[in-house]
Write an enzyme that holds these catalytic residues in place. Structure first.
Site, PDB file in Angstrom:
ATOM      1  N   GLU A 158       0.933  -1.212   0.066  1.00 39.89           N
ATOM      2  CA  GLU A 158      -0.033  -0.047   0.237  1.00 39.89           C
ATOM      3  C   GLU A 158       0.600   1.289  -0.011  1.00 39.89           C
ATOM      4  O   GLU A 158       0.629   2.217   0.579  1.00 39.89           O
ATOM      5  CB  GLU A 158      -0.794  -0.022   1.184  1.00 39.89           C
ATOM      6  CG  GLU A 158      -1.807  -1.171   0.903  1.00 39.89           C
ATOM      7  CD  GLU A 158      -2.846  -0.985   2.376  1.00 39.89           C
ATOM      8  OE1 GLU A 158      -3.915  -1.500   2.175  1.00 39.89           O
ATOM      9  OE2 GLU A 158      -2.520  -0.684   3.435  1.00 39.89           O
TER      10      GLU A 158
ATOM     11  N   GLU B   7      -6.882  -7.418  -0.828  1.00 39.55           N
ATOM     12  CA  GLU B   7      -7.550  -7.255   0.328  1.00 39.55           C
ATOM     13  C   GLU B   7      -8.909  -6.899   0.265  1.00 39.55           C
ATOM     14  O   GLU B   7      -9.238  -5.821   0.169  1.00 39.55           O
ATOM     15  CB  GLU B   7      -6.698  -6.127   1.436  1.00 39.55           C
ATOM     16  CG  GLU B   7      -5.303  -6.498   1.640  1.00 39.55           C
ATOM     17  CD  GLU B   7      -4.603  -5.569   2.726  1.00 39.55           C
ATOM     18  OE1 GLU B   7      -5.259  -4.802   3.546  1.00 39.55           O
ATOM     19  OE2 GLU B   7      -3.347  -5.786   2.769  1.00 39.55           O
TER      20      GLU B   7
END
Length: 618
Positions: free
Chosen positions: A191, A266
């Site tokens: 991320e 995710e």
């Protein structure tokens, strides 16, 4: 003599030929076991055929090694074909140049067990992991390297990062799918678009991974709104948090030359908890439709988490974002996941399994769901031994001004800061930049606490006449794991202490890392009101089974059983129990040790057969 010599030459030739044939056979066998895994225009290709990843996240340190296989059998029973895990730098290099891949840190063994259970693996060695984990996975000692900047191209960071990823590569690169293993693909960074946008730094990540032996499929993952900053051109961009298939496809195509495949790296069917806030739960039925839609569209998916487990030791992280308070996470990582904290299937597990069953290839069936583990309550445990930490002080480190945990070369736990002050007054004590929790004592008597979560840094203290001993028992509640404050993560007293507006000098620092609890000298339990205390007792069982320590009537502290650090408890909740897995008990006598920080008059601890994860107290 000549005949003997000819025989020896013939024997050597025979042995050499045999060894050569064996080597060829082994190589052929390895090549036969190896698979190819590649990107198609719209799907992943396993050995040239479309493959839909149905994955769930499990973190090896959050599950006892003895239970890894049982969790993986549950994963197969729910319909997963893959599991995903981070790799945690601070576990594997706890001190600079000291590496540990043993015991519960044996990530290679974890991957191999998955292969034996018929599961592929997605590997996420970042090295930044977030994961509600201490310092986002970074080892504390990086902060002692002057000028080092994590998640950047700063040379010192890259040098340490390279050593780490090379060590990980030695363990795991041979287990990639193209080498006969079961690691399908490897994620670089984590991320990153939520943190920065330096494409050169991302390219350095890729090079270091390749140099470490990760020569298979690499990818990045980012939330949808940050993907533009976090993807690396030419590498598959996976998406976090976005579940509408059309939106996922549109976004990936935008940054991947108009092509797929499409991966939700995710998907969050639940969430984590932090101290003092309600337990997070999500109704499973509301997420079943999302899962069905994703699988129907042919997208690959990784649910975060499939099984959370427990963040044991002092390894929980914390959030500290702009305009929000410091939020240390609880030890239970139950996450309201399909498998609960103990590894038992929930209603969410069964609903998700029924969705996945609809999308199985024709003729394929799921294995039966393994039985849930049994749980017991144990007769009340008498704590017959104690030692006050004030009676067990190690050799101090002395300095004119307070020293941080990092400068004391202490990663986690507690430090007692002591100085002598003039008394006969009531005065205001102020700790400038407290990190994170302080018990304030005068002449050994507790006078109050200061809590960073609540923005507390001052306390009125009563000082008797004469020269008084001022003790500040400071706890590291977990380093920040997300956001720009990763670079502001030192612990203890990070600036100065004021009394009545005057800076205090002449400090002694006593280190309590609690790496183990075997070095303390014990006494019979008596007396009270002398601050933090270690209590110990013995309990016996005829048959091992899971249990939960009920700490509802306690204050704040840590529990160990048979030397295993089970995690923290704190009456503020929402977690009121501490989980003891059956794997860490044995028939006969077991030893429980409790560090109680606030209520030193406790003498008995109760256990129950279920967790309490949703109870807040003032």
């Amino acid at each position: 003599m000549k005949r003997k010599l000819n025989w020896n030459i013939g024997g050597i030739l025979f042995v050499g030929l045999s060894l050569m044939m064996l080597a060829i056979s082994c190589k052929a066998k390895k090549e036969m076991l190896s698979h190819s895994f590649a990107l198609g225009d719209s799907a992943f290709l396993l050995d040239g055929k479309p493959f839909q990843i149905i994955s769930g996240e499990i973190h090896y340190p959050r599950v006892p090694r003895e239970a890894w296989r049982a969790r993986m059998k549950m994963a197969r029973a729910m319909g997963l074909n893959t599991i995903s895990t981070y790799v945690f730098w601070n576990l594997h290099e706890p001190e600079k140049d000291v590496f540990d891949f043993s015991g519960n840190n044996d990530i290679a063994a974890f991957v191999k067990v998955a292969q034996e259970e018929g599961l592929w693996v997605i590997l996420r060695p970042s090295p930044y992991v977030c994961a509600e984990w201490e310092f986002g996975g970074y080892p504390y000692w990086l902060q002692n390297e002057k000028g080092l900047v994590v998640r950047s191209s700063e040379p010192q960071y890259l040098s340490e990062y390279k050593k780490y990823i090379n060590a990980v590569g030695k363990q795991l690169a041979p287990l990639q799918v193209n080498h006969g293993g079961n690691i399908l693909m490897v994620q670089i960074e984590n991320e990153y678009g939520s943190y920065g946008k330096d494409k050169n730094y991302l390219a350095l990540n890729e090079k270091m991974f390749r140099d470490a032996g990760f020569d298979g499929l690499l990818y990045t993952c980012d939330p949808a709104q940050d993907l533009a900053k976090g993807y690396l051109p030419g590498m598959l961009p996976a998406v976090n948090g976005l579940v509408k298939p059309a939106a996922v496809k549109k976004l990936v195509r935008k940054y991947h030359n108009g092509k797929g495949p499409f991966m939700i790296a995710e998907w969050y069917p639940a969430w984590f908890d932090w101290w003092g806030t309600p337990h997070h739960t999500v109704a499973p039925a509301s997420y079943a439709g999302e899962l069905d839609s994703v699988l129907s569209s042919g997208l690959s998916i990784n649910m975060y988490m499939f099984h959370g487990g427990t963040t044991r030791g002092f390894m929980n992280g914390a959030n500290d974002k702009e305009n929000t308070p410091y939020e240390p996470q609880i030890s239970s990582y139950d996450y309201d996941a399909p498998l609960d904290e103990a590894g038992n299937p929930t209603e969410k597990f069964r609903i998700f399994r029924s969705v996945i069953e609809k999308h199985l290839p024709e003729g394929e069936t799921l294995p039966p769901i393994p039985a849930s583990k049994s749980a017991i309550s144990i007769a009340d445990i008498q704590l017959t031994k104690r030692t006050y930490l004030a009676d067990a002080l190690p050799e101090p480190v002395k300095a004119d001004t307070p020293v941080t945990f990092e400068d004391l070369h202490q990663a986690y736990g507690y430090v007692l800061y002591r100085t002598i002050v003039d008394g006969d007054k009531t005065s205001t004590l102020k700790i400038d930049e407290l990190r994170d929790y302080a018990i304030v004592m005068v002449n050994g008597q507790p006078q109050g606490v200061l809590d960073r979560r609540l923005g507390q840094n001052t306390l009125n203290v009563q000082l008797p006449a004469g020269r008084d001993t001022l003790d500040l028992f400071i706890e590291n509640l977990g380093r920040i794991n997300f956001g720009p404050n990763l670079l502001k993560n030192k612990k203890g007293i990070t600036r100065k202490v004021l009394l009545g507006g005057q800076e205090l000098k002449g400090w002694s620092m006593y280190k309590f890392p609690f790496n183990n609890v075997n070095d303390f000298k014990w006494k019979a339990v008596n007396g009270h009101n002398r601050g933090p205390v270690l209590l110990q007792g013995i309990f016996s069982v005829n048959k091992v089974a899971d249990t939960y320590f009920d700490m509802t009537k306690w204050g704040k502290g840590v529990i160990w059983v048979n030397g295993h650090h089970l995690g923290r408890y704190w009456s503020v909740g929402p977690q009121q129990t501490v989980y003891l897995p059956a794997e860490w008990m044995h028939t006969g006598d077991n030893t429980v040790t409790i560090l109680e920080e606030l209520k030193d008059n406790r003498r008995v601890v109760h256990t129950i057969d279920h967790p309490i994860l949703d109870s807040l107290q003032k």
